[in-house]
Design a protein around this motif. Sequence first.
Motif, PDB file in Angstrom:
ATOM      1  N   VAL A  68      -8.094  -5.798   3.838  1.00 58.13           N
ATOM      2  CA  VAL A  68      -7.357  -6.036   2.647  1.00 58.13           C
ATOM      3  C   VAL A  68      -5.870  -5.831   2.805  1.00 58.13           C
ATOM      4  CG1 VAL A  68      -7.244  -5.176   0.065  1.00 58.13           C
ATOM      5  CG2 VAL A  68      -9.468  -5.248   1.255  1.00 58.13           C
ATOM      6  N   THR A  69      -5.554  -4.883   3.745  1.00 59.61           N
ATOM      7  CA  THR A  69      -4.035  -4.727   3.706  1.00 59.61           C
ATOM      8  C   THR A  69      -3.585  -5.916   4.187  1.00 59.61           C
ATOM      9  OG1 THR A  69      -4.481  -2.238   4.067  1.00 59.61           O
ATOM     10  CG2 THR A  69      -2.299  -3.287   4.848  1.00 59.61           C
ATOM     11  N   GLU A  70      -3.862  -6.575   5.274  1.00 57.99           N
ATOM     12  CA  GLU A  70      -3.471  -7.633   5.547  1.00 57.99           C
ATOM     13  C   GLU A  70      -3.636  -8.736   4.784  1.00 57.99           C
ATOM     14  OE1 GLU A  70      -3.558 -10.680   9.639  1.00 57.99           O
ATOM     15  OE2 GLU A  70      -4.931  -9.174   9.411  1.00 57.99           O
ATOM     16  N   MET A 126      -6.745   1.508 -11.823  1.00 59.56           N
ATOM     17  CA  MET A 126      -6.163   1.787 -10.448  1.00 59.56           C
ATOM     18  C   MET A 126      -7.495   1.392  -9.674  1.00 59.56           C
ATOM     19  SD  MET A 126      -4.075   5.230 -10.779  1.00 59.56           S
ATOM     20  CE  MET A 126      -2.767   5.517 -11.954  1.00 59.56           C
ATOM     21  N   GLU A 127      -6.913   1.231  -8.305  1.00 62.77           N
ATOM     22  CA  GLU A 127      -8.025   1.132  -7.352  1.00 62.77           C
ATOM     23  C   GLU A 127      -8.207   2.518  -6.783  1.00 62.77           C
ATOM     24  OE1 GLU A 127      -8.667  -2.256  -4.368  1.00 62.77           O
ATOM     25  OE2 GLU A 127      -7.385  -0.982  -3.329  1.00 62.77           O
ATOM     26  N   GLU A 157       0.656  -1.235   0.022  1.00 64.58           N
ATOM     27  CA  GLU A 157      -0.016   0.041   0.163  1.00 64.58           C
ATOM     28  C   GLU A 157       0.983   1.333   0.127  1.00 64.58           C
ATOM     29  OE1 GLU A 157      -3.291  -0.051  -0.553  1.00 64.58           O
ATOM     30  OE2 GLU A 157      -3.283  -2.374  -0.525  1.00 64.58           O
ATOM     31  N   SER A 158       2.156   1.215   0.435  1.00 59.27           N
ATOM     32  CA  SER A 158       3.081   2.495   0.525  1.00 59.27           C
ATOM     33  C   SER A 158       3.595   2.952  -0.732  1.00 59.27           C
ATOM     34  CB  SER A 158       4.115   2.027   1.610  1.00 59.27           C
ATOM     35  OG  SER A 158       4.858   0.802   1.073  1.00 59.27           O
ATOM     36  N   LEU A 182      -0.626 -11.166   3.234  1.00 66.82           N
ATOM     37  CA  LEU A 182      -0.558 -12.498   3.201  1.00 66.82           C
ATOM     38  C   LEU A 182      -0.459 -13.104   1.690  1.00 66.82           C
ATOM     39  CD1 LEU A 182      -1.130 -15.275   4.464  1.00 66.82           C
ATOM     40  CD2 LEU A 182      -3.625 -14.846   3.946  1.00 66.82           C
ATOM     41  N   ILE A 183      -0.905 -12.483   0.753  1.00 66.44           N
ATOM     42  CA  ILE A 183      -0.841 -12.844  -0.639  1.00 66.44           C
ATOM     43  C   ILE A 183       0.718 -12.641  -1.253  1.00 66.44           C
ATOM     44  CG2 ILE A 183      -1.437 -12.656  -3.078  1.00 66.44           C
ATOM     45  CD1 ILE A 183      -4.125 -11.528  -1.766  1.00 66.44           C
ATOM     46  N   ALA A 184       1.328 -11.698  -0.750  1.00 63.00           N
ATOM     47  CA  ALA A 184       2.739 -11.385  -0.930  1.00 63.00           C
ATOM     48  C   ALA A 184       3.776 -12.377  -0.689  1.00 63.00           C
ATOM     49  CB  ALA A 184       2.997 -10.113  -0.815  1.00 63.00           C
TER      50      ALA A 184
END
Length: 483
Positions: free
Chosen positions: A447-449, A264-265, A247-248, A453-455
């Motif tokens: 979503v951030t977490e 883009m989101e 996210e950064s 997790l996906i990464a």
Amino acid sequence: MNDHIAVDIGASSGRLVHGRLEQGKLVLQELHRFANGFQRKGNHDYWDIEQLFQQILIGLRKAKQAGIDRCTLGIDTWAVDYVLLDDQGERLHDVYAYRDARTNGAPDQLHQHITREAVYSKTGIQELPFNTLYQLYVHDDKQLKEAAQILYIPDYLYYRLTGKRMNEATNASTSQMIHLATGQYDDELLELVGVRREQFAPLIEPGATLGPLQSSLQQSGELPHCECIVVPTHDTASAVVGVPAAESIPWAFISSGTWSLLGMELQQPLHDERAMALNYTNERGAYNTFRFLKNIMGMWMIQEVRRLQNNEYSFAELVELAAKEQPFQSLVRCNDTRFLNPEHMIQELQDYCRERGQAVPQTAGAIARTIFDSLALTYYDYMNELEQLTGRKPEVLHIVGGGANNGLLCQLTADLIQREVKAGPTESTAIGNLVVQLIACGKLDGVTEARSLIADSFDVVSYGPRGQDKLEQVLQRWRNLEG
């Protein structure tokens, strides 16, 4: 529950994917895979919706046989297509495929009654001839009046499993009938196409629980006990949740499958005159976001080429053959409507090149190279437009979905846009589907977490930009092609 199943159905194939958390990572197992595709009956193209439902049941039987007794389940599919139900909850008609030619000319007919500007101002959705708005406009009036309920494809499949009727919001937004400000169906647009608000089921946001399978499905004991959770039922909405973005770092995405969706989101829609002129869309995403994106013809073109070659080559082999060809010899505008559903894709590609005095690709490698070069240049164009419209410059372009396996196309894209391309995971749609289930179950905070997790759970391949010889000449040839 520790077991979660994503039903992920695209225009060319479907799958049931089992996911569970193990030692801080999301682990996937494909339970069942099946082919999909529309079929010509008479003068129209239709989906075999009942076969899709049966394939879900086959996959759930396999899940039970694999020892999965209890699970959550979510469904995502493509958007815009729909099912009409009668008063008894029975299907009224064969389900039209969005590539069916019945909507040819429908936008021009409808916009005799309301301007394009007015529709875009209301909905923020790009004009595509197969949007539900136009499909309903040309649907048989008598049948529309008979319909007690209108469900989109994944809504119908949830209904068959649970007996519950709803319209999931991310999918419904693509219909071009949802008002941006209210988040509800727009009465003026419904009246124009001859339907009533009460014919649609209630709009539901991702994360809601629908409950267990109908008792009639559980009586045999062949299926697991499934708690059905509403996920982002539009496959692109699930795929964007499945992007392993930090996210950064400013990022954009391409969800690359039958279609390539580049965007883009955003937290707010962007539907000004420039966005309309360039035909960008504001589809609702999960958790109060908007997917500001452009539809690109995508892997449909190479899928059709492969089909016409009797599947002689795998997709990986077509990429290898293309890599041996000279780059940028023949180029086509991928979003030309002539490639939407031609009688013969190879002939259409060759005719396009011939009409413009280009080399006409003949071999499998040359044809594939034409498609991949043209897609990369299309991505280049729309990345530039995206930056201009949003005022943002992404540092990273994430390519997720099946197209992430195409190393040639990923590298070409990195070279053209001159920034890093991160490719993967390929199963981002199923992954996004699964992490929404995990969030709904309280196993992830949001979503951030989920993206972290996906990464950590899946391999991502990075492509750095390289210099391109004679790039300016290629871009000039590209600009000179008719749009």
